[in-house]
Motif scaffolding. Structure first.
Motif, PDB file in Angstrom:
ATOM      1  N   GLY A  13       0.822  -1.210   0.000  1.00 32.61           N
ATOM      2  CA  GLY A  13       0.000   0.000   0.000  1.00 32.61           C
ATOM      3  C   GLY A  13       0.852   1.255   0.000  1.00 32.61           C
ATOM      4  O   GLY A  13       0.564   2.221  -0.714  1.00 32.61           O
ATOM      5  N   TRP A  14       1.909   1.233   0.813  1.00 31.52           N
ATOM      6  CA  TRP A  14       2.802   2.398   0.854  1.00 31.52           C
ATOM      7  C   TRP A  14       3.504   2.584  -0.478  1.00 31.52           C
ATOM      8  O   TRP A  14       3.671   3.700  -0.954  1.00 31.52           O
ATOM      9  CB  TRP A  14       3.827   2.259   1.977  1.00 31.52           C
ATOM     10  CG  TRP A  14       3.224   2.386   3.334  1.00 31.52           C
ATOM     11  CD1 TRP A  14       2.187   3.181   3.717  1.00 31.52           C
ATOM     12  CD2 TRP A  14       3.603   1.668   4.501  1.00 31.52           C
ATOM     13  NE1 TRP A  14       1.905   3.014   5.032  1.00 31.52           N
ATOM     14  CE2 TRP A  14       2.754   2.094   5.553  1.00 31.52           C
ATOM     15  CE3 TRP A  14       4.566   0.726   4.774  1.00 31.52           C
ATOM     16  CZ2 TRP A  14       2.865   1.594   6.835  1.00 31.52           C
ATOM     17  CZ3 TRP A  14       4.668   0.236   6.060  1.00 31.52           C
ATOM     18  CH2 TRP A  14       3.826   0.675   7.075  1.00 31.52           C
ATOM     19  N   LYS A  15       3.956   1.476  -1.061  1.00 32.55           N
ATOM     20  CA  LYS A  15       4.623   1.575  -2.356  1.00 32.55           C
ATOM     21  C   LYS A  15       3.670   2.162  -3.390  1.00 32.55           C
ATOM     22  O   LYS A  15       4.066   3.007  -4.198  1.00 32.55           O
ATOM     23  CB  LYS A  15       5.115   0.196  -2.807  1.00 32.55           C
ATOM     24  CG  LYS A  15       6.324  -0.290  -2.047  1.00 32.55           C
ATOM     25  CD  LYS A  15       6.756  -1.669  -2.533  1.00 32.55           C
ATOM     26  CE  LYS A  15       7.945  -2.203  -1.764  1.00 32.55           C
ATOM     27  NZ  LYS A  15       8.337  -3.547  -2.210  1.00 32.55           N
ATOM     28  N   SER A  16       2.428   1.724  -3.358  1.00 36.79           N
ATOM     29  CA  SER A  16       1.429   2.248  -4.284  1.00 36.79           C
ATOM     30  C   SER A  16       1.200   3.732  -4.036  1.00 36.79           C
ATOM     31  O   SER A  16       1.129   4.526  -4.976  1.00 36.79           O
ATOM     32  CB  SER A  16       0.122   1.462  -4.119  1.00 36.79           C
ATOM     33  OG  SER A  16      -0.879   2.025  -4.914  1.00 36.79           O
ATOM     34  N   ARG A  17       1.108   4.132  -2.770  1.00 36.78           N
ATOM     35  CA  ARG A  17       0.877   5.538  -2.433  1.00 36.78           C
ATOM     36  C   ARG A  17       2.069   6.387  -2.858  1.00 36.78           C
ATOM     37  O   ARG A  17       1.907   7.506  -3.347  1.00 36.78           O
ATOM     38  CB  ARG A  17       0.625   5.676  -0.925  1.00 36.78           C
ATOM     39  CG  ARG A  17       0.310   7.082  -0.488  1.00 36.78           C
ATOM     40  CD  ARG A  17      -0.994   7.591  -1.062  1.00 36.78           C
ATOM     41  NE  ARG A  17      -1.223   8.956  -0.594  1.00 36.78           N
ATOM     42  CZ  ARG A  17      -1.622   9.944  -1.346  1.00 36.78           C
ATOM     43  NH1 ARG A  17      -1.916   9.732  -2.605  1.00 36.78           N
ATOM     44  NH2 ARG A  17      -1.772  11.148  -0.853  1.00 36.78           N
ATOM     45  N   ILE A  18       3.276   5.860  -2.668  1.00 35.76           N
ATOM     46  CA  ILE A  18       4.474   6.589  -3.102  1.00 35.76           C
ATOM     47  C   ILE A  18       4.424   6.800  -4.608  1.00 35.76           C
ATOM     48  O   ILE A  18       4.718   7.891  -5.099  1.00 35.76           O
ATOM     49  CB  ILE A  18       5.760   5.848  -2.671  1.00 35.76           C
ATOM     50  CG1 ILE A  18       5.975   6.017  -1.166  1.00 35.76           C
ATOM     51  CG2 ILE A  18       6.980   6.384  -3.423  1.00 35.76           C
ATOM     52  CD1 ILE A  18       7.081   5.141  -0.598  1.00 35.76           C
ATOM     53  N   ALA A  19       4.053   5.759  -5.360  1.00 30.65           N
ATOM     54  CA  ALA A  19       3.961   5.886  -6.813  1.00 30.65           C
ATOM     55  C   ALA A  19       2.925   6.949  -7.190  1.00 30.65           C
ATOM     56  O   ALA A  19       3.164   7.759  -8.096  1.00 30.65           O
ATOM     57  CB  ALA A  19       3.609   4.541  -7.439  1.00 30.65           C
ATOM     58  N   GLU A  20       1.797   6.954  -6.501  1.00 28.77           N
ATOM     59  CA  GLU A  20       0.766   7.965  -6.766  1.00 28.77           C
ATOM     60  C   GLU A  20       1.301   9.365  -6.484  1.00 28.77           C
ATOM     61  O   GLU A  20       1.100  10.294  -7.268  1.00 28.77           O
ATOM     62  CB  GLU A  20      -0.459   7.714  -5.897  1.00 28.77           C
ATOM     63  CG  GLU A  20      -1.269   6.500  -6.269  1.00 28.77           C
ATOM     64  CD  GLU A  20      -2.353   6.185  -5.235  1.00 28.77           C
ATOM     65  OE1 GLU A  20      -2.582   7.005  -4.315  1.00 28.77           O
ATOM     66  OE2 GLU A  20      -2.977   5.121  -5.366  1.00 28.77           O
ATOM     67  N   LEU A  21       1.971   9.520  -5.349  1.00 28.89           N
ATOM     68  CA  LEU A  21       2.504  10.830  -4.982  1.00 28.89           C
ATOM     69  C   LEU A  21       3.598  11.280  -5.947  1.00 28.89           C
ATOM     70  O   LEU A  21       3.707  12.465  -6.269  1.00 28.89           O
ATOM     71  CB  LEU A  21       3.024  10.810  -3.544  1.00 28.89           C
ATOM     72  CG  LEU A  21       1.939  10.705  -2.474  1.00 28.89           C
ATOM     73  CD1 LEU A  21       2.576  10.459  -1.111  1.00 28.89           C
ATOM     74  CD2 LEU A  21       1.089  11.951  -2.445  1.00 28.89           C
ATOM     75  N   GLU A  22       4.403  10.321  -6.409  1.00 30.84           N
ATOM     76  CA  GLU A  22       5.434  10.670  -7.393  1.00 30.84           C
ATOM     77  C   GLU A  22       4.785  11.144  -8.690  1.00 30.84           C
ATOM     78  O   GLU A  22       5.258  12.099  -9.318  1.00 30.84           O
ATOM     79  CB  GLU A  22       6.359   9.484  -7.642  1.00 30.84           C
ATOM     80  CG  GLU A  22       7.326   9.235  -6.500  1.00 30.84           C
ATOM     81  CD  GLU A  22       8.162   7.983  -6.670  1.00 30.84           C
ATOM     82  OE1 GLU A  22       7.744   7.069  -7.411  1.00 30.84           O
ATOM     83  OE2 GLU A  22       9.233   7.921  -6.038  1.00 30.84           O
ATOM     84  N   ALA A  23       3.700  10.477  -9.110  1.00 31.96           N
ATOM     85  CA  ALA A  23       2.985  10.900 -10.311  1.00 31.96           C
ATOM     86  C   ALA A  23       2.395  12.294 -10.112  1.00 31.96           C
ATOM     87  O   ALA A  23       2.460  13.145 -11.008  1.00 31.96           O
ATOM     88  CB  ALA A  23       1.893   9.892 -10.670  1.00 31.96           C
ATOM     89  N   GLU A  24       1.811  12.538  -8.935  1.00 30.20           N
ATOM     90  CA  GLU A  24       1.264  13.861  -8.639  1.00 30.20           C
ATOM     91  C   GLU A  24       2.376  14.908  -8.633  1.00 30.20           C
ATOM     92  O   GLU A  24       2.191  16.022  -9.144  1.00 30.20           O
ATOM     93  CB  GLU A  24       0.546  13.855  -7.297  1.00 30.20           C
ATOM     94  CG  GLU A  24      -0.748  13.077  -7.292  1.00 30.20           C
ATOM     95  CD  GLU A  24      -1.377  13.000  -5.906  1.00 30.20           C
ATOM     96  OE1 GLU A  24      -0.990  13.769  -5.011  1.00 30.20           O
ATOM     97  OE2 GLU A  24      -2.266  12.142  -5.730  1.00 30.20           O
ATOM     98  N   ALA A  25       3.513  14.565  -8.057  1.00 32.76           N
ATOM     99  CA  ALA A  25       4.641  15.496  -8.011  1.00 32.76           C
ATOM    100  C   ALA A  25       5.120  15.809  -9.429  1.00 32.76           C
ATOM    101  O   ALA A  25       5.425  16.966  -9.748  1.00 32.76           O
ATOM    102  CB  ALA A  25       5.783  14.921  -7.159  1.00 32.76           C
ATOM    103  N   GLU A  26       5.174  14.798 -10.286  1.00 32.73           N
ATOM    104  CA  GLU A  26       5.587  15.007 -11.672  1.00 32.73           C
ATOM    105  C   GLU A  26       4.583  15.917 -12.393  1.00 32.73           C
ATOM    106  O   GLU A  26       4.968  16.818 -13.135  1.00 32.73           O
ATOM    107  CB  GLU A  26       5.715  13.670 -12.412  1.00 32.73           C
ATOM    108  CG  GLU A  26       6.212  13.806 -13.843  1.00 32.73           C
ATOM    109  CD  GLU A  26       7.599  14.421 -13.978  1.00 32.73           C
ATOM    110  OE1 GLU A  26       7.865  15.028 -15.035  1.00 32.73           O
ATOM    111  OE2 GLU A  26       8.423  14.304 -13.052  1.00 32.73           O
ATOM    112  N   ALA A  27       3.297  15.691 -12.148  1.00 34.98           N
ATOM    113  CA  ALA A  27       2.277  16.551 -12.751  1.00 34.98           C
ATOM    114  C   ALA A  27       2.435  17.989 -12.261  1.00 34.98           C
ATOM    115  O   ALA A  27       2.297  18.942 -13.046  1.00 34.98           O
ATOM    116  CB  ALA A  27       0.884  16.020 -12.426  1.00 34.98           C
ATOM    117  N   LEU A  28       2.737  18.142 -10.976  1.00 33.85           N
ATOM    118  CA  LEU A  28       2.958  19.491 -10.435  1.00 33.85           C
ATOM    119  C   LEU A  28       4.201  20.134 -11.045  1.00 33.85           C
ATOM    120  O   LEU A  28       4.207  21.331 -11.343  1.00 33.85           O
ATOM    121  CB  LEU A  28       3.074  19.438  -8.913  1.00 33.85           C
ATOM    122  CG  LEU A  28       1.770  19.186  -8.162  1.00 33.85           C
ATOM    123  CD1 LEU A  28       2.059  18.919  -6.690  1.00 33.85           C
ATOM    124  CD2 LEU A  28       0.821  20.352  -8.321  1.00 33.85           C
TER     125      LEU A  28
END
Length: 97
Positions: A13-28
């Protein structure tokens, strides 16, 4: 479900959340780049629009920093949990020997 399985699920779950946050960070980051480009193009334009873009750029930079801090904290927590899982696995293997 064993404690080890639950920990593994949490780690995934954490790995998945990190991937989501990395994608959000890239979008930002991309949005920040776009706004910076627009900001540069608007230097000859309206000063009000220029100020709005500056505010949006600053807000995105702040959001990006917060996301990156969250990612770093989750990574640290994941490393801790990985170490805990490894210790549990070692204990289980020792008991099975």
């Amino acid at each position: 479900m064993s404690a080890l399985d639950r920990l593994k699920e949490k780690v995934e779950g954490w790995k998945s959340r990190i991937a989501e946050l990395e994608a959000e960070a890239e979008a930002l980051r991309n949005a920040n780049k776009d706004l910076t480009t627009q900001l540069q193009a608007c230097q000859e334009g309206s000063s009000q629009e220029l100020e709005t873009l500056r505010g949006e750029t600053a807000a995105l930079a702040s959001q990006l920093e917060a996301k990156e801090e969250t990612i770093a904290a989750l990574r640290a927590e994941l490393e801790t949990k990985d170490a805990e899982i490894e210790a549990i696995i070692a204990k289980v293997e020792a008991l099975l020997e």
